[in-house]
Motif scaffolding. Structure first.
Motif, PDB file in Angstrom:
ATOM      1  N   THR A  71       2.353   2.950 -17.391  1.00  0.00           N
ATOM      2  CA  THR A  71       3.387   2.808 -16.628  1.00  0.00           C
ATOM      3  C   THR A  71       4.854   3.445 -17.609  1.00  0.00           C
ATOM      4  N   GLN A  72       5.768   3.770 -16.511  1.00  0.00           N
ATOM      5  CA  GLN A  72       6.813   3.933 -17.718  1.00  0.00           C
ATOM      6  C   GLN A  72       8.020   3.160 -15.994  1.00  0.00           C
ATOM      7  N   ALA A  73       8.771   2.250 -16.757  1.00  0.00           N
ATOM      8  CA  ALA A  73       9.636   1.711 -15.749  1.00  0.00           C
ATOM      9  C   ALA A  73      10.242   3.421 -14.545  1.00  0.00           C
ATOM     10  N   GLY A  74      10.353   2.217 -13.503  1.00  0.00           N
ATOM     11  CA  GLY A  74      10.611   3.985 -12.456  1.00  0.00           C
ATOM     12  C   GLY A  74       8.983   3.850 -11.842  1.00  0.00           C
ATOM     13  N   GLU A  75       7.748   3.915 -12.613  1.00  0.00           N
ATOM     14  CA  GLU A  75       6.756   4.826 -11.662  1.00  0.00           C
ATOM     15  C   GLU A  75       6.173   3.930 -10.647  1.00  0.00           C
ATOM     16  N   GLN A  76       4.877   4.061 -10.408  1.00  0.00           N
ATOM     17  CA  GLN A  76       4.259   4.184  -9.297  1.00  0.00           C
ATOM     18  C   GLN A  76       2.937   3.013  -9.338  1.00  0.00           C
ATOM     19  N   LEU A  77       2.419   1.342  -8.923  1.00  0.00           N
ATOM     20  CA  LEU A  77       0.994   1.813  -9.500  1.00  0.00           C
ATOM     21  C   LEU A  77       0.322   1.575  -8.142  1.00  0.00           C
ATOM     22  N   ILE A  78      -0.522   1.893  -7.691  1.00  0.00           N
ATOM     23  CA  ILE A  78      -1.576   1.720  -6.375  1.00  0.00           C
ATOM     24  C   ILE A  78      -2.753   0.489  -6.432  1.00  0.00           C
ATOM     25  N   CYS A  79      -2.567  -0.676  -5.197  1.00  0.00           N
ATOM     26  CA  CYS A  79      -2.940  -1.168  -5.473  1.00  0.00           C
ATOM     27  C   CYS A  79      -3.557  -2.247  -4.176  1.00  0.00           C
ATOM     28  N   ASP A  80      -3.917  -2.543  -3.926  1.00  0.00           N
ATOM     29  CA  ASP A  80      -4.826  -3.191  -2.352  1.00  0.00           C
ATOM     30  C   ASP A  80      -3.631  -4.604  -2.055  1.00  0.00           C
ATOM     31  N   LYS A  81      -3.367  -4.631  -0.323  1.00  0.00           N
ATOM     32  CA  LYS A  81      -2.981  -5.635  -0.948  1.00  0.00           C
ATOM     33  C   LYS A  81      -2.850  -6.691  -1.294  1.00  0.00           C
ATOM     34  N   TYR A  82      -4.208  -7.218  -0.743  1.00  0.00           N
ATOM     35  CA  TYR A  82      -4.293  -8.400  -1.317  1.00  0.00           C
ATOM     36  C   TYR A  82      -4.422  -8.735  -2.993  1.00  0.00           C
ATOM     37  N   ALA A  83      -4.193  -6.904  -3.709  1.00  0.00           N
ATOM     38  CA  ALA A  83      -4.175  -7.844  -5.340  1.00  0.00           C
ATOM     39  C   ALA A  83      -3.568  -8.422  -6.103  1.00  0.00           C
ATOM     40  N   CYS A 101       4.460  -1.268  -6.473  1.00  0.00           N
ATOM     41  CA  CYS A 101       3.663  -0.939  -5.827  1.00  0.00           C
ATOM     42  C   CYS A 101       3.510  -0.409  -4.644  1.00  0.00           C
ATOM     43  N   LYS A 102       2.501   0.342  -4.689  1.00  0.00           N
ATOM     44  CA  LYS A 102       2.536   1.127  -3.450  1.00  0.00           C
ATOM     45  C   LYS A 102       0.616   0.590  -2.722  1.00  0.00           C
ATOM     46  N   LEU A 103       1.093  -0.348  -1.462  1.00  0.00           N
ATOM     47  CA  LEU A 103       0.018  -1.691  -1.560  1.00  0.00           C
ATOM     48  C   LEU A 103      -1.055  -0.825  -0.420  1.00  0.00           C
ATOM     49  N   VAL A 104      -2.385  -0.771  -0.379  1.00  0.00           N
ATOM     50  CA  VAL A 104      -3.452   0.210   0.385  1.00  0.00           C
ATOM     51  C   VAL A 104      -3.498  -0.889   1.169  1.00  0.00           C
ATOM     52  N   ASP A 105      -4.274  -1.011   2.454  1.00  0.00           N
ATOM     53  CA  ASP A 105      -4.993  -1.582   3.877  1.00  0.00           C
ATOM     54  C   ASP A 105      -6.337  -1.449   3.794  1.00  0.00           C
ATOM     55  N   LEU A 130       6.935   8.121  -9.260  1.00  0.00           N
ATOM     56  CA  LEU A 130       5.676   8.994  -9.771  1.00  0.00           C
ATOM     57  C   LEU A 130       4.406   7.833  -9.861  1.00  0.00           C
ATOM     58  N   THR A 131       3.471   8.121  -8.899  1.00  0.00           N
ATOM     59  CA  THR A 131       2.418   7.437  -9.348  1.00  0.00           C
ATOM     60  C   THR A 131       1.622   8.106 -10.519  1.00  0.00           C
ATOM     61  N   SER A 132       1.134   6.675 -11.476  1.00  0.00           N
ATOM     62  CA  SER A 132       0.863   6.297 -12.698  1.00  0.00           C
ATOM     63  C   SER A 132      -0.432   5.767 -12.468  1.00  0.00           C
ATOM     64  N   LEU A 133      -1.176   5.457 -11.846  1.00  0.00           N
ATOM     65  CA  LEU A 133      -1.890   3.843 -12.107  1.00  0.00           C
ATOM     66  C   LEU A 133      -2.815   3.018 -10.697  1.00  0.00           C
ATOM     67  N   VAL A 134      -3.696   3.628 -11.011  1.00  0.00           N
ATOM     68  CA  VAL A 134      -4.749   2.532 -10.142  1.00  0.00           C
ATOM     69  C   VAL A 134      -4.904   1.037 -10.673  1.00  0.00           C
ATOM     70  N   CYS A 135      -5.048   0.193  -9.703  1.00  0.00           N
ATOM     71  CA  CYS A 135      -5.549  -0.887 -10.330  1.00  0.00           C
ATOM     72  C   CYS A 135      -6.374  -1.959  -9.062  1.00  0.00           C
ATOM     73  N   ILE A 136      -7.819  -1.892  -9.978  1.00  0.00           N
ATOM     74  CA  ILE A 136      -9.001  -2.440  -9.066  1.00  0.00           C
ATOM     75  C   ILE A 136      -9.153  -3.599  -9.594  1.00  0.00           C
ATOM     76  N   GLU A 137      -9.693  -5.204  -8.676  1.00  0.00           N
ATOM     77  CA  GLU A 137      -9.677  -6.134  -9.043  1.00  0.00           C
ATOM     78  C   GLU A 137     -11.549  -6.284  -7.722  1.00  0.00           C
ATOM     79  N   ASN A 138     -11.953  -6.924  -9.255  1.00  0.00           N
ATOM     80  CA  ASN A 138     -13.804  -7.017  -9.546  1.00  0.00           C
ATOM     81  C   ASN A 138     -13.956  -8.512 -10.453  1.00  0.00           C
ATOM     82  N   THR A 139     -14.237  -9.214  -9.337  1.00  0.00           N
ATOM     83  CA  THR A 139     -14.738  -9.275  -7.856  1.00  0.00           C
ATOM     84  C   THR A 139     -12.929 -10.061  -7.063  1.00  0.00           C
ATOM     85  N   THR A 140     -12.934  -9.166  -6.107  1.00  0.00           N
ATOM     86  CA  THR A 140     -11.258  -9.831  -5.523  1.00  0.00           C
ATOM     87  C   THR A 140     -11.334 -11.114  -4.985  1.00  0.00           C
TER      88      THR A 140
END
Ligand code: PLP
Length: 340
Positions: A71-83, A101-105, A130-140
């Motif tokens: 990412t670059q400063a000012g951008e946004q990542l997408i992750c679950d609200k529990y991340a 972070c844009k939180l997903v329910d 600007l959205t630039s990254l998706v982070c997922i967690e496994n296992t949560t």
């Protein structure tokens, strides 16, 4: 005898692991002269069939480094609200990378591809980050050790590719997901731009995480690790524990999963328990009936019986099984749960 179920991070090295640590060949890893660290990094990269890996002191630092790289400063990542990257890394996303972070329910920490797609800000709408990254967690973690369905991960990958987004996996407990789903690590290596895995959780090492990715990314990660203060000198003593754990402590995770499932089914039978979340790996999340007891009163009561567990907020309680949680301890916990 105290029984500690607050996390799988509470383990101490086994005698065999300590032996491997004491006999490690070491050098100055900041100069990349530590043969044990180099061997661990090569081993991890090969397991995931990715080009390179880098040894870090913690999973927080591997995640934060990955976010900085993608990412670059000012951008946004997408992750679950529990991340974990959103809830438990001290605000590092904004502190280190100037990112929001844009939180997903999602469901138990897991999102669908459609949810991810909807969370992307239109790239030409310059009023939004600007959205630039998706982070997922496994296992949560907060999702109770839930394992993602591989198809969902592939669908999210497609969304990332279509929208030019990087894809990072917080695999602090990926080993548990691999064992539970009978997957090989390379399946995950094919999907993600970067993977963080921890050695200090289910695998029982005292310290250590790895960031895995392509050569260009990991070369850049070396600089970020240095900036964050994560360059370690004779770290081979710790890397030797990691090599030992990768060779000896992955398959046995099924024992932790079996015990967690037994705890979950015991709890489900107790009248004082309101709800037990599905238990797929080594994390058991449950709630106590308010009419019986508060969650803090339950923690206190268990504490008096020498059993430690932790609250996760919203009345949820967590127990985590691990390498140092013996059969004998397990019988004792089940006996106590049944006696309440
Ligand atoms: C899902 C997840 N990611 C990252 C981390 C961070 O790891 P560390 O404690 O090594 O910084 C944790 C720690 O519990 C975790 O559960």
């Amino acid at each position: 005898m105290g029984i500690n179920l607050i996390s799988d991070t509470v383990t101490k090295p086994t005698p065999e692991m300590l032996k491997a640590m004491f006999s490690a060949e070491v050098g100055d890893d900041v100069f990349k002269h530590d043969p044990s660290v180099n061997a661990l990094e090569e081993k991890a990269a090969a397991m995931f069939k990715m080009e390179a890996a880098l040894f870090f002191p913690s999973g927080t630092m591997t995640n934060q480094t990955a976010i900085k790289l993608h990412t670059q400063a000012g951008e946004q990542l997408i992750c679950d609200k529990y991340a974990h990257v959103y809830n438990y890394e001290g605000g590092g996303v904004s502190f280190n990378s100037g990112v929001s972070c844009k939180l997903v329910d999602g469901e138990r920490g897991m999102m669908t591809a459609l949810q991810v797609k909807k969370a992307i800000n239109p790239p030409d709408f310059y009023h939004s980050p600007l959205t630039s990254l998706v982070c997922i967690e496994n296992t949560t973690n907060k999702g109770g050790g839930a394992c993602w369905d591989l198809n969902d991960l592939v669908e999210i990958k497609e969304v990332c590719t279509e929208n030019n987004l990087s894809y990072h996996l917080d695999g602090a407990r990926l080993w548990n997901a691999l064992v539970a789903g009978n997957h090989s690590p390379e399946v995950f290596g094919e999907l993600f731009d970067s993977i963080s895995v921890c050695l200090s959780k289910g695998l029982g090492c005292p310290v250590g995480s790895l960031l895995v990715g392509d050569r260009v990314l990991i070369d850049k990660a070396l600089r970020i690790r240095k900036v964050l203060g994560g360059g370690m000198r004779q770290a081979g003593y710790l890397a030797a524990a990691g090599i030992y754990a990768l060779d000896n402590h992955i398959d046995r995770l099924k024992e932790d999963h079996g015990k967690a499932k037994e705890l979950a089914s015991t709890l489900a039978d107790m009248s004082y328990v309101k709800k037990v979340e599905p238990t797929e790996t080594n994390i058991v999340i449950f709630e106590i009936r308010e009419s019986e007891m508060t969650d803090t009163a339950f923690i206190e009561l268990m504490g008096k019986k020498n059993i430690q567990l932790i609250g996760m907020g919203d009345g949820k309680l967590r127990m985590v099984t691990h390498l140092d949680y013996t059969e004998q301890m397990h019988y004792e916990v089940i006996r106590v749960l049944k006696s309440i």
